[in-house]
Design a protein around this motif. Structure first.
Motif, short mmCIF file in Angstrom:
data_model
loop_
_atom_site.label_atom_id
_atom_site.label_comp_id
_atom_site.label_asym_id
_atom_site.label_seq_id
_atom_site.Cartn_x
_atom_site.Cartn_y
_atom_site.Cartn_z
N UNK C 104 2.02 0.43 5.03
CA UNK C 104 1.75 1.85 5.50
C UNK C 104 2.43 2.64 4.60
N UNK C 105 1.54 3.15 3.56
CA UNK C 105 2.07 3.78 2.37
C UNK C 105 3.02 5.14 2.73
N UNK C 106 3.84 5.51 1.90
CA UNK C 106 4.53 6.59 1.95
C UNK C 106 4.32 7.17 0.44
N UNK C 107 4.74 8.53 0.36
CA UNK C 107 5.09 8.88 -1.09
C UNK C 107 6.16 8.50 -1.89
N UNK C 108 5.80 8.28 -3.34
CA UNK C 108 6.83 7.87 -4.00
C UNK C 108 6.58 8.61 -5.39
N UNK C 109 7.24 8.39 -6.79
CA UNK C 109 7.78 7.11 -6.81
C UNK C 109 9.36 7.01 -6.29
N UNK C 110 10.03 5.85 -6.52
CA UNK C 110 11.39 5.62 -6.16
C UNK C 110 11.39 5.98 -4.75
N UNK C 111 12.47 6.34 -4.23
CA UNK C 111 12.67 6.42 -2.62
C UNK C 111 11.63 7.46 -2.18
N UNK C 112 11.18 8.36 -3.09
CA UNK C 112 9.96 9.10 -2.60
C UNK C 112 10.25 9.95 -1.40
N UNK C 113 9.36 9.76 -0.32
CA UNK C 113 9.47 10.55 0.82
C UNK C 113 9.00 9.59 1.68
N UNK C 114 8.73 10.11 2.95
CA UNK C 114 8.21 9.07 4.07
C UNK C 114 6.82 9.71 4.59
N UNK C 115 6.42 10.58 4.15
CA UNK C 115 5.06 11.29 4.67
C UNK C 115 3.81 10.59 4.18
N UNK C 116 2.82 10.64 4.27
CA UNK C 116 1.70 9.50 4.26
C UNK C 116 1.25 9.88 2.84
N UNK C 117 0.72 8.66 2.05
CA UNK C 117 0.67 8.62 0.66
C UNK C 117 -0.36 7.55 0.41
N UNK C 118 -1.35 7.47 -0.60
CA UNK C 118 -2.16 6.53 -1.11
C UNK C 118 -1.90 6.15 -2.45
N UNK C 119 -0.45 6.38 -2.85
CA UNK C 119 0.01 6.28 -4.13
C UNK C 119 0.16 4.76 -4.46
N UNK C 120 -0.32 3.74 -3.78
CA UNK C 120 0.18 2.58 -4.11
C UNK C 120 -1.20 1.53 -4.13
N UNK C 121 -2.35 2.61 -4.47
CA UNK C 121 -3.50 1.79 -4.67
C UNK C 121 -3.69 0.95 -5.96
#
Lengths: 183, 273, 354
Positions: C104-121
């Motif tokens: 269930x992806x969240x923003x990155x890189x690193x610790x990033x944030x907790x809001x929705x993201x698709x950055x792990x495609x």
């Protein structure tokens, strides 16, 4: 609720964590579901949930719902001042704002929206409906927005209230009724 | 015709027919059934062979090989999966206790053991080891401590002794810069979930016999549904220590045992009896 | 078929139980924690096991152990946790073990944030670990699909003996929609003669292993695995098309971004612009043919993604760059508004493909 297939009812509810914002949203979503509509419910999540602001987006629609995020609500229900300040500018022109003026110190500033003030928190205290200000303001909203009939409350509550809390249904009904009949 | 019946662990009967000597001889030493009959890759003089045998004898004697799943480490014993006759899984470096947890929680009636070296168990896999112990996982951990990284060619291990020369401590392990050796049994004995922890050695016959008892006990407890069980076995690495096998055993006795005292560090089984 | 409101995360958990996944190993991380919480509540009552591991590293290796033992097994995490699992995912792929991994992806890189993201495609579709391998990647865009595709993931994982990933995001995990699990039938079960369940003295020992020291052998093993991947690419592509029949402009979007894209398409169609959507449901295998068949017909493609240009690579590859492909990106936990996507479509309609 509009019967037009392409019309989505977009509602944003906001306040402090602990005011039952998410519960109120879930109840609304069940009202929609039990009326055969498409619904979505999306909470804010993260650290702000714990004591800070809480909000949730509810969409009720006759057709498939695209985005569950309500950026521009037609209906805004707010239970604290920061939420009114934060979300008032986002309401679509002609939209409706419901504010708990027992806690919110200022008035709605925009002239192109309709404002309704319900002292939900005071009413809850007066009637011994502790922690149910959310359902009082929701009752007022449902009446004015024409979301559903009064008879829909009980079945939706039955779905929303967890099994171990069924004893609270009556108080919730009373709170909804209080808001529904508030002038 | 004479027939010798050799009762195997699985209740099968090995029949050796009609040999002259068979009539008058009996087996006093055979390969345990729980070991596959293949040559191992271990260096000459390495004590892994002895330890494999001790594990296999325990599986034989408890008649559990058929329901045992072993987890091989990354390290010299990486290919242990080819040597034990039970079902085997090869784990990532240090993760054997987590893999064992996954197997044991899925198949609670099976016997699950890990076979791990010092780098695997006490460096990269410290968290997995400690938390498997904290959870009291009903598994058996065979921990081979030879104070050096064997497979990669003789680098410092978490159990390398102060002053010990390795490829990556060419001036001897300095506790100032490289820290102190980890005493695994002592550490795990402080954990409530640990059921049995004993340190043994395979440097001499007497100690090997004691080691065998400990290994068997660590499996017996699991058979009885108890855990977490660990046997730490002080072991040699003649190749990377640069010593002959005999001198390596002497070095173990003279240097490792004083730093890593042998003995039972925890035995809840004794209290339960 | 009564529908109930469920969070996407809860729908995944219930669907996994429905698929006979009775063991769960995980570690808490926002925004997927409801999955673990749901499993911890339900599994003990079903005779299953919920175990909170000491880390994502341990979780994925517990998954490896349970998969080796023949169990249907799932773990879930969010972006940083998936990075920690990547070692184990590679081992699982190398051992040819089936399992389901939820991101269930969240923003990155690193610790990033907790809001929705698709950055792990890229991480999900290229390979979520070292070595030559793939995971099957399924991308739901509704709570009902969170449930349905979980069943599909278990089935495909078992069928092809490989990891399958549900790639969601914070919106899909947290949102509630009506969902029913009634339509999902009995799960298909697969024989697992390779599982390490104990020889019982009745067979040779089974070995679960990814170590092949001889390069010739390792190459052959990879070749064999890629033969299986070729079958999967041929047979398992899934996608949805929305208003593509007359489309001049095709949006590529999956997951939450595809929902916002539909709003945008409705908006521009009111102005007479013919836009449509191709929504990949399997991200690996990528539904390349679905895109390829539009490559000669449309003015161009817009990749609407909550990442800085990852999905767009697959759109370009599958359309052979015959038409312009442009990017409409939000990142870091920000989500597109329908208006900004509509703007991008309208610009493209005027020939502005920047």
């Amino acid at each position: 609720m509009s019967k037009r297939a392409d019309v989505e009812t977009k509602i944003l509810i906001a306040g402090f964590g602990g005011q039952g914002i998410l519960f109120a949203g879930k109840f609304l979503a069940y009202i929609g579901l039990l009326n055969g509509r498409q619904v979505s419910w999306l909470p804010s999540y993260g650290p702000e949930m714990r004591g800070g602001t809480a909000s949730c987006s509810v969409v009720i629609s006759n057709g498939p719902i695209g985005s569950p995020i309500v950026n521009n609500p037609h209906y805004l229900i707010v239970m604290n001042t920061p939420s009114l300040v934060r979300y008032e500018p986002d309401v679509t022109p002609g939209g409706l704002i419901f504010a708990d003026n027992a806690l919110i110190t200022r008035k709605v500033e925009r002239k192109d929206v309709q404002a309704f003030y319900i002292p939900a928190t005071s009413l809850a205290d007066e009637m011994g409906l502790k922690n149910l200000a959310n359902m009082i303001i929701l009752g007022a909203f449902i009446k004015r927005a024409g979301i559903c009939a009064y008879d829909d409350f009980a079945p939706a509550l039955d779905k929303t209230v967890p099994p171990r809390r069924k004893n609270l249904i009556d108080a919730n009904l009373k709170a909804l009724e209080t808001g529904y009949s508030y002038d | 015709m004479s027939v010798i019946e050799n009762q195997s662990i699985d209740g099968e009967t090995d029949v050796i027919e009609n040999s002259e000597w068979a009539a008058t001889s009996k087996f006093v030493f055979t390969k345990p059934h729980s070991l596959v009959d293949v040559p191992t890759h271990y260096c000459p003089g390495c004590t892994h062979g002895i330890i494999h045998r001790l594990v296999a004898e325990a599986l034989d004697e408890l008649n559990i090989c058929g329901r045992t799943v072993g987890i091989a480490p990354v390290g010299c014993a990486v290919m242990a999966y080819d040597y034990f006759a039970c079902d085997m899984i090869e784990a990532a470096h240090g993760r054997a206790p987590a893999v064992a947890t996954g197997v044991k929680r899925t198949l609670p009636d099976n016997i699950v053991f890990t076979y791990q070296g010092d780098g695997d168990l006490a460096a990269i896999g410290t968290a997995e080891t400690v938390h498997a112990a904290l959870r009291g996982e009903r598994i058996t951990v065979v921990f081979v401590n030879n104070a050096i990284y064997g497979m990669t060619g003789g680098q410092m291990a978490p159990t390398t002794l102060p002053g010990q020369v390795t490829q990556t401590t060419p001036y001897g392990r300095s506790t100032e810069t490289a820290g102190f050796p980890i005493k695994v049994c002592e550490m795990l004995a402080t954990i409530d979930g640990t059921y049995y922890a004993e340190r043994v050695s395979v440097d001499c016959v007497k100690n090997i016999r004691a080691a065998k008892k400990a290994v068997k006990k660590a499996f017996e407890y699991q058979v009885r549904g108890k855990g977490f069980n660990i046997v730490e076995i002080l072991s040699t690495c003649p190749t990377n220590w640069g010593l002959s096998p005999q001198k390596a055993c002497n070095w173990l006795s003279d240097n490792m045992i004083p730093y890593f005292p042998l003995g039972v560090y925890k035995d809840k089984g004794k209290a339960d009896e | 078929m009564e529908k109930v409101l469920m969070k996407g995360n809860e729908a995944i958990a219930e669907a996994a139980i429905n698929a006979r996944c009775l063991h769960f190993f995980g570690y808490p991380i926002t925004p997927q924690t409801e999955i673990a919480a749901y499993m911890s509540r339900r599994l003990p009552k079903l005779g299953g096991v919920y175990l909170q591991a000491e880390s994502e590293i341990a979780s994925i290796n517990m998954v490896l152990g349970a998969a080796a033992a023949g169990a249907r097994i799932m773990t879930s995490s969010s972006s940083p946790g998936i990075s920690l699992m990547s070692e184990g995912i590679s081992y699982i792929a190398g051992c040819d073990l089936p399992c389901v991994i939820v991101n269930i992806q969240r923003g990155g890189p690193g610790l990033g944030g907790i809001q929705p993201s698709q950055a792990d495609y890229f991480q999900a579709t290229r390979s979520s670990g070292h070595g030559d391998f793939h995971s099957i990647v399924l991308a739901p865009n509704s709570v009902q699909e969170m449930a349905d595709l979980t069943g599909v993931a278990f089935d495909l994982a078992d069928k092809y003996r490989m990891p399958a990933m549900i790639l969601g995001d914070g919106i899909l995990g947290q949102m509630m929609e009506p969902v029913t699990l009634d339509g999902i039938g009995e799960p298909v079960t697969y024989d697992k003669p390779w599982a390490t369940t104990g020889t019982r003295g009745a067979r040779e020992h089974n070995i679960i292993n990814s170590l092949i020291l001889k390069p010739e052998g390792l190459e052959q093993s990879n070749f064999k695995r890629f033969e299986r991947y070729a079958i999967i690419k041929r047979e398992e592509q899934l996608h949805e098309e929305y208003l593509t029949d007359d489309a001049d402009i095709i949006i590529a979007a999956y997951g939450a971004a595809s929902r916002v894209s539909k709003n945008a398409i409705k908006m521009v169609r009111e102005r007479g612009i013919k836009a449509g959507l191709i929504r990949p449901i399997t991200l690996w295998p990528f539904p390349a043919e679905a895109f390829a068949k539009f490559a000669d017909r449309v003015k161009g493609f817009i990749s609407v993604e909550m990442s800085m240009g990852q999905l767009i690579d697959d759109v370009k590859l599958s359309t052979g760059q015959k038409r312009p492909v442009t990017l409409c990106a939000r990142t870091g936990g920000m989500v597109h508004t329908p208006e900004e996507i509509a703007k991008k479509i309208m610009a493209a309609d005027k020939g502005e493909w920047q």
